[in-house]
Design a protein around this motif. Sequence first.
Motif, PDB file in Angstrom:
ATOM      1  N   SER A  44       8.762  -9.720  95.524  1.00  0.00           N
ATOM      2  CA  SER A  44       8.849 -10.951  96.953  1.00  0.00           C
ATOM      3  C   SER A  44       8.483 -10.146  97.920  1.00  0.00           C
ATOM      4  CB  SER A  44      10.354 -11.362  96.907  1.00  0.00           C
ATOM      5  OG  SER A  44      10.147 -12.362  98.066  1.00  0.00           O
ATOM      6  N   SER A  47       4.599  -9.111  97.866  1.00  0.00           N
ATOM      7  CA  SER A  47       3.594 -10.164  97.642  1.00  0.00           C
ATOM      8  C   SER A  47       2.968 -10.700  98.979  1.00  0.00           C
ATOM      9  CB  SER A  47       4.214 -11.412  96.873  1.00  0.00           C
ATOM     10  OG  SER A  47       5.479 -12.080  97.979  1.00  0.00           O
ATOM     11  N   THR A  48       3.677 -10.344 100.204  1.00  0.00           N
ATOM     12  CA  THR A  48       3.271 -10.560 101.332  1.00  0.00           C
ATOM     13  C   THR A  48       1.714  -9.749 101.590  1.00  0.00           C
ATOM     14  OG1 THR A  48       4.496  -9.118 102.624  1.00  0.00           O
ATOM     15  CG2 THR A  48       5.174 -11.479 102.572  1.00  0.00           C
ATOM     16  N   THR A  49       1.556  -8.758 101.074  1.00  0.00           N
ATOM     17  CA  THR A  49       0.641  -7.643 101.365  1.00  0.00           C
ATOM     18  C   THR A  49      -0.380  -7.466 100.103  1.00  0.00           C
ATOM     19  OG1 THR A  49       1.955  -6.019 101.195  1.00  0.00           O
ATOM     20  CG2 THR A  49       1.556  -6.670 103.363  1.00  0.00           C
ATOM     21  N   GLN A  51      -1.875  -8.350  96.587  1.00  0.00           N
ATOM     22  CA  GLN A  51      -2.448  -9.431  95.724  1.00  0.00           C
ATOM     23  C   GLN A  51      -3.038  -8.963  94.427  1.00  0.00           C
ATOM     24  OE1 GLN A  51      -2.847 -12.380  97.172  1.00  0.00           O
ATOM     25  NE2 GLN A  51      -1.798 -11.118  99.092  1.00  0.00           N
ATOM     26  N   GLY A 132      12.347  -8.795  99.457  1.00  0.00           N
ATOM     27  CA  GLY A 132      12.173 -10.081  99.786  1.00  0.00           C
ATOM     28  C   GLY A 132      13.406 -10.905  99.196  1.00  0.00           C
ATOM     29  N   ARG A 134      12.885 -14.559  98.695  1.00  0.00           N
ATOM     30  CA  ARG A 134      12.212 -15.881  97.963  1.00  0.00           C
ATOM     31  C   ARG A 134      11.690 -15.684  96.563  1.00  0.00           C
ATOM     32  NH1 ARG A 134       6.754 -15.902  98.632  1.00  0.00           N
ATOM     33  NH2 ARG A 134       5.802 -14.302  99.939  1.00  0.00           N
ATOM     34  N   THR A 136       9.156 -15.639  94.004  1.00  0.00           N
ATOM     35  CA  THR A 136       7.506 -15.520  93.879  1.00  0.00           C
ATOM     36  C   THR A 136       7.125 -15.874  92.455  1.00  0.00           C
ATOM     37  OG1 THR A 136       7.688 -13.428  95.017  1.00  0.00           O
ATOM     38  CG2 THR A 136       5.596 -13.680  93.748  1.00  0.00           C
TER      39      THR A 136
END
Length: 459
Positions: A44, A47-49, A51, A132, A134, A136
């Motif tokens: 999580s 995953s924001t950076t 891919q 994180g 959340r 994913t």
Amino acid sequence: MNARTLDTWIATHAAHQRSKIALHACGQSWTYAALHTWVERLASGLSTTVQRGDRIAYLGHNAAHQIALLFAVAKLGAIVVPMNWRLSPSELSYVLKNAAPRLLVYGPDCAEMALQITGDTPCVAEADLPLGDRHTNSQAQLSDPFLIVYTSGTTGRPKGAVLTQEAVLWNALNALHAQDLTPEDHILNVLPLFHVGGINIQVMPTFFAGGSVTLHKGFDPVATLDALQKDGITTTVCVPTMMRALMGLSDWSNATFPAMRLMNTGSTDVPVDILEAVNARGLPMVQVYGATETGPIATYQRAAEASATIGSIGRAAAHADIRIARPDGSVCDLDEPGELWLKGPNLFTEYWKNPQATKDAFHDGWFKTGDVARKDAAGLYWFVSRLTHVIISGGENIYPAEIERILAALPGLGTVAVVGRPDDRWGEVPVVVAERCDDLNKAQILAACENELARYKRP
């Protein structure tokens, strides 16, 4: 969630055996439930950076963070690039530039080195990896590349062998058959996790089976012998150099291994006296043969045959095909030496950014190992020699071309060659043979290697 990707191994065991210990490392333990939570939060946070298809490099000694990172990256469909901390800054910089990772993660012992080589690559300490909260959703597929493991290069530069998640899965199935791994197993890993041997002979297969993994930061003979006797370890892998160190301890002769059911060895032509000494104690020592490109498990002995087939590299892995081939590709007769070729779902798919080397490595879908072996009438394979000029020192591959490339740049040095010399401790060590030159002495020639090569490669 794709039910087949590698991260689901941990999720499955977290559901079925939540309180089962999955991992011991550095004095801490994680249950499958705790490891699953860590993997999910790490995926999580990343995953924001990160891919799908991105590379994440890891530079550090064996640590629980690397285990969590492997499974989190699998969920994201990204690729782990384990970096060999034994390499020189120059060698590591080449790997980093070639892999072009989105992120370089480093362990506490490698902070200085990581900051020295990072360049434009974002760099983060393993303890500061984002976590994180959340969920994913995984877009990963089993066919996604998962590991880029760099091998020493026959042409002087390392090549990155790409293994997919599927290859790691099939390798795990080979490992389960080779070692009869079950949820009751508790393995000790002292091999470095920057090699496929450390990652894939026992560690990943044990997580697939739902067993327990004890991870040592590195190999220490005293700590290893102590763990084998006291920690309920059922099996481990030690290359011949490690076995020599263990057998050299004063406590070795009186050591007892109450939970051990077999030991594994490999990485080179294993001295028969080591195999005989361990088997004589009633503890089967089995050989595993393979390469980075094969996941690595390609052939193996099983425990029941270990003492009766000492010196053999065993039989073909459960999910691999083998051909002993002549130069024209035709199959050798029994006991006729030839190059060992392999086919199977455990094989690498390509050398990263090197299509020519990839093409050269295969013949009609068969991977050409560069090793010479023979098959006997009983179906056993026996290692004979190597076609490629490789020196194996302490379980590490050294290609003379790597050293020769550096020495060739020395002004005033004439013809030079690097060869292997037998060594009681390391198996082999590299030696420089050079034309005598007026302007260069031995010390200057050797000094040229110091900043460019890992210590174990220095001649």
